[in-house]
Structures are given as C-alpha cells and as structure tokens.
Write a protein that holds these residues in place. Structure first.
Motif, PDB file in Angstrom:
ATOM      1  N   UNK A  43      38.129  27.451 -24.196  1.00  0.00           N
ATOM      2  CA  UNK A  43      38.261  26.722 -22.568  1.00  0.00           C
ATOM      3  C   UNK A  43      38.262  26.557 -21.688  1.00  0.00           C
ATOM      4  N   UNK A  44      36.718  26.071 -21.160  1.00  0.00           N
ATOM      5  CA  UNK A  44      35.864  25.301 -20.293  1.00  0.00           C
ATOM      6  C   UNK A  44      36.045  23.793 -21.070  1.00  0.00           C
ATOM      7  N   UNK A  45      36.096  23.706 -23.022  1.00  0.00           N
ATOM      8  CA  UNK A  45      35.505  22.575 -23.055  1.00  0.00           C
ATOM      9  C   UNK A  45      36.829  21.519 -22.553  1.00  0.00           C
ATOM     10  N   UNK A  46      37.995  23.091 -23.232  1.00  0.00           N
ATOM     11  CA  UNK A  46      39.517  21.875 -22.900  1.00  0.00           C
ATOM     12  C   UNK A  46      40.065  21.166 -21.233  1.00  0.00           C
ATOM     13  N   UNK A  47      39.276  21.867 -20.401  1.00  0.00           N
ATOM     14  CA  UNK A  47      39.563  22.108 -19.617  1.00  0.00           C
ATOM     15  C   UNK A  47      38.767  20.837 -18.905  1.00  0.00           C
ATOM     16  N   UNK A  48      37.639  20.457 -19.107  1.00  0.00           N
ATOM     17  CA  UNK A  48      37.189  19.360 -18.911  1.00  0.00           C
ATOM     18  C   UNK A  48      37.422  18.040 -19.311  1.00  0.00           C
ATOM     19  N   UNK A  49      37.641  18.184 -20.558  1.00  0.00           N
ATOM     20  CA  UNK A  49      38.715  16.737 -20.839  1.00  0.00           C
ATOM     21  C   UNK A  49      40.112  16.787 -20.435  1.00  0.00           C
ATOM     22  N   UNK A  50      40.600  17.379 -20.262  1.00  0.00           N
ATOM     23  CA  UNK A  50      42.291  17.685 -19.240  1.00  0.00           C
ATOM     24  C   UNK A  50      41.611  17.007 -17.945  1.00  0.00           C
ATOM     25  N   UNK A  51      39.974  17.213 -17.736  1.00  0.00           N
ATOM     26  CA  UNK A  51      39.646  16.926 -16.186  1.00  0.00           C
ATOM     27  C   UNK A  51      39.940  15.626 -16.400  1.00  0.00           C
ATOM     28  N   UNK A  52      39.307  15.053 -17.494  1.00  0.00           N
ATOM     29  CA  UNK A  52      38.922  14.131 -17.792  1.00  0.00           C
ATOM     30  C   UNK A  52      40.319  12.807 -17.410  1.00  0.00           C
ATOM     31  N   UNK A  53      41.338  12.825 -17.978  1.00  0.00           N
ATOM     32  CA  UNK A  53      42.280  12.603 -18.741  1.00  0.00           C
ATOM     33  C   UNK A  53      43.200  12.217 -16.814  1.00  0.00           C
ATOM     34  N   UNK A  54      42.901  13.499 -16.446  1.00  0.00           N
ATOM     35  CA  UNK A  54      43.709  13.938 -15.630  1.00  0.00           C
ATOM     36  C   UNK A  54      42.976  12.205 -14.184  1.00  0.00           C
ATOM     37  N   UNK A  55      41.982  12.839 -14.285  1.00  0.00           N
ATOM     38  CA  UNK A  55      40.934  12.190 -13.010  1.00  0.00           C
ATOM     39  C   UNK A  55      41.289  10.116 -14.061  1.00  0.00           C
ATOM     40  N   UNK A  56      41.454  10.286 -14.984  1.00  0.00           N
ATOM     41  CA  UNK A  56      41.742   8.737 -15.061  1.00  0.00           C
ATOM     42  C   UNK A  56      43.507   8.110 -14.395  1.00  0.00           C
ATOM     43  N   UNK A  57      43.846   9.368 -14.081  1.00  0.00           N
ATOM     44  CA  UNK A  57      45.388   8.906 -14.222  1.00  0.00           C
ATOM     45  C   UNK A  57      46.097   8.476 -12.502  1.00  0.00           C
ATOM     46  N   UNK A  58      44.886   9.486 -12.211  1.00  0.00           N
ATOM     47  CA  UNK A  58      45.745  10.296 -10.378  1.00  0.00           C
ATOM     48  C   UNK A  58      44.705   9.878  -9.455  1.00  0.00           C
ATOM     49  N   UNK A  59      44.990   9.250  -7.916  1.00  0.00           N
ATOM     50  CA  UNK A  59      44.398   8.730  -7.269  1.00  0.00           C
ATOM     51  C   UNK A  59      43.953   9.461  -6.010  1.00  0.00           C
ATOM     52  N   UNK A  60      42.775   9.908  -6.534  1.00  0.00           N
ATOM     53  CA  UNK A  60      41.774  11.162  -5.798  1.00  0.00           C
ATOM     54  C   UNK A  60      41.597  10.538  -4.130  1.00  0.00           C
ATOM     55  N   UNK A  61      41.994  11.049  -3.406  1.00  0.00           N
ATOM     56  CA  UNK A  61      41.847  11.152  -1.383  1.00  0.00           C
ATOM     57  C   UNK A  61      40.157  10.388  -0.834  1.00  0.00           C
ATOM     58  N   UNK A  62      40.659   9.969  -0.623  1.00  0.00           N
ATOM     59  CA  UNK A  62      38.920   9.208   0.143  1.00  0.00           C
ATOM     60  C   UNK A  62      39.208   9.060   1.417  1.00  0.00           C
ATOM     61  N   UNK A  63      39.885  10.458   2.156  1.00  0.00           N
ATOM     62  CA  UNK A  63      39.948  11.022   3.654  1.00  0.00           C
ATOM     63  C   UNK A  63      39.111  11.967   3.160  1.00  0.00           C
ATOM     64  N   UNK A  64      37.719  11.715   3.849  1.00  0.00           N
ATOM     65  CA  UNK A  64      36.163  12.419   3.986  1.00  0.00           C
ATOM     66  C   UNK A  64      36.521  13.973   4.127  1.00  0.00           C
ATOM     67  N   UNK A  65      37.151  14.222   5.262  1.00  0.00           N
ATOM     68  CA  UNK A  65      37.933  15.353   6.162  1.00  0.00           C
ATOM     69  C   UNK A  65      38.495  15.948   5.114  1.00  0.00           C
ATOM     70  N   UNK A  66      39.390  15.874   4.626  1.00  0.00           N
ATOM     71  CA  UNK A  66      40.689  16.048   3.667  1.00  0.00           C
ATOM     72  C   UNK A  66      39.975  17.280   2.526  1.00  0.00           C
TER      73      UNK A  66
END
Ligand SMILES: [Zn+2]
Length: 265
Positions: A43-66
C-alpha cells in the motif's frame, strides 16, 4: 441498475468468501472489520508511486503562506494520529477546484480552490483530519481489495501503475484511483467510508488542538456555496455537504470535544 450491481457484488463476494475470511483487517479507532488483501508495505509503495505520477502532472502552489498552513495543520494532525510513522507529506495543488484527497500511506493533496471555505486553521483542520483519517483507516487499500476480490485477483503481485496499467495489480490500482483516466482523480469512497473519515477526522482535529465544532462551519461554508455545487468534480461531488452530513457531524461534536487537547506550540 444499483440493485443489479449490488446483487452481482453479493454473488462475487459469496464465491470468494473463503478467500475474504483470510484477508480481513480491523480498522483503528472504529474497530470495523474490513477486507484487506493489500499489505501495508504494498500500500505504501503504491501510494508513493501514485504521488510521483501526480506530482509530474499537477502544478504545485508556490505560495509560501498557503504551503506552510497546510503543512502545519497536517503535521500536527499526523503527529497525534495512530500512525505518526507514515511518511506523511502535504502538498498544495494550484488549481481552483474545491477538492482534497489522500493516497495510501499518507500523501495528502489539497487544491487551492478548497481554501476559500476554510477561514482559519481550525476549519482547514476539518479537511486535513478527514483526509488523514482516510489514510489511517486504509480506505484506499480497502477499495483496492474490494476490486481485487471482485476480479478474483489474489495478490497485488508486481507493483505496476501508469505505463503498466493493463496488468492485474496496476489495473486494479488504476481503477480504484481513476489514475488510468486522469491522474489525481480518485473515485469516490463509499458513503460508509466517508462517514467513518468524518467521524475519525473530528477526533483527530480535537486531539491536535482544533475545536471540532469548527468542522460545522467549514461544511456550512461549502453547503452555502451554490456555485461550487455546480462545478464538479469537486470535494463536494465526492463529499456532499448535505444537511444530513452536517447533522451527523453536529451530533458527534460533543463526543469529539472529549478528545480536545490544547496545542502547546
Ligand atoms: Zn473523504
């Protein structure tokens, strides 16, 4: 249609019942028996792998406060949870979608679009507590297990998602999380899982030093926003802010307040 699917599920469940009995787990906090055919490490490995996929696709917020706010609240809640040892991480996706989700093992994603409903840390703790609860209760792995049982897949085998989405385990995982269709879009948890996450989430936010009554304000803010209700997919479509739900939460607040511990930091 629903009845047919329910009946089909019962037939399949009956066929694999001996298997299911060997693959049961008990949820923390609520003590419910759940189907569990996925080990914690898988479960942990699948979660890690999916997280990497998502991080490739999605734009993260650069707002330090948020980012700081989401991380602060998430880390406080994770620290008081039954699994402070999970590799908890809290990400903010820069997208005007009122949504949040968690991957197995504790990668929590919050969209900037949900922040407008949380006027302070305690209200946002409602979302964080709810998502952390889904991970603690292993709802993702439970969904995967249900899909595996229905498809007669005995073990998750080789961990493969994304490129190998056609293979057994990868396919189940992709279906459970909707990754095949759209990375980051998760099929809704069952209503029962949602109620369980609300319930445990309230306790977690109280233990982390947030007044659980603030959850009512967060949900009411969402319920009052008719505009959001018209814009799926949102936290609302998988997490309807119905009056029923709000009333359920209201009934649990006195219980959750029993767990309240003032913050020391
Ligand atoms: Zn949920």
């Amino acid at each position: 249609m629903k009845t047919f699917r329910a009946r089909l599920f019962l037939i399949l469940a009956a066929l694999v019942l001996p298997l299911l009995l060997a693959y049961c787990a008990t949820t923390p906090y609520t003590g419910r028996t759940q189907i569990m055919m996925v080990s914690q490490s898988e479960e942990l490995a699948l979660g890690e792998q999916a997280a990497r996929e998502i991080l490739k696709e999605e734009k993260l917020s650069q707002d330090p406060a948020i980012n700081a706010q989401v991380r602060r609240i998430g880390e406080r809640i994770a620290a008081v949870s039954s699994r402070p040892d999970f590799k908890w991480e809290f990400f903010v996706i820069d997208k005007d979608v009122a949504n949040a989700f968690v991957l197995p093992g504790g990668k929590v994603f919050v969209y900037t679009g949900i922040l407008k409903y949380a006027t302070d840390d305690a209200e946002l703790a409602t979302v964080m507590g709810h998502e952390v609860a889904h991970a603690l209760l292993r709802h993702g792995a439970e969904r995967m297990s249900m899909a595996m049982a229905a498809q007669g897949v005995g073990t998750i085998g080789a961990i493969a998602i994304g490129g190998a989405a056609g293979s057994g385990a990868g396919q189940v995982f992709a279906q459970s999380y909707g990754l095949a269709a759209n990375v980051g879009v998760i099929l809704p948890f069952s209503r029962r899982q949602e109620e369980e996450a609300d319930h445990v989430g309230l306790r977690l936010m109280a233990e982390a030093g947030y007044d659980p009554a603030k959850a009512l304000e967060f949900w009411q803010n969402m319920a009052d926003d008719e505009d959001a209700a018209k814009r799926p997919p949102t936290f609302l479509s998988t997490h309807p802010a119905t009056q029923d739900r709000i009333e359920n939460i209201r009934a649990l607040v006195p219980w959750a307040r029993g767990f309240y511990r003032p913050r020391t930091s």
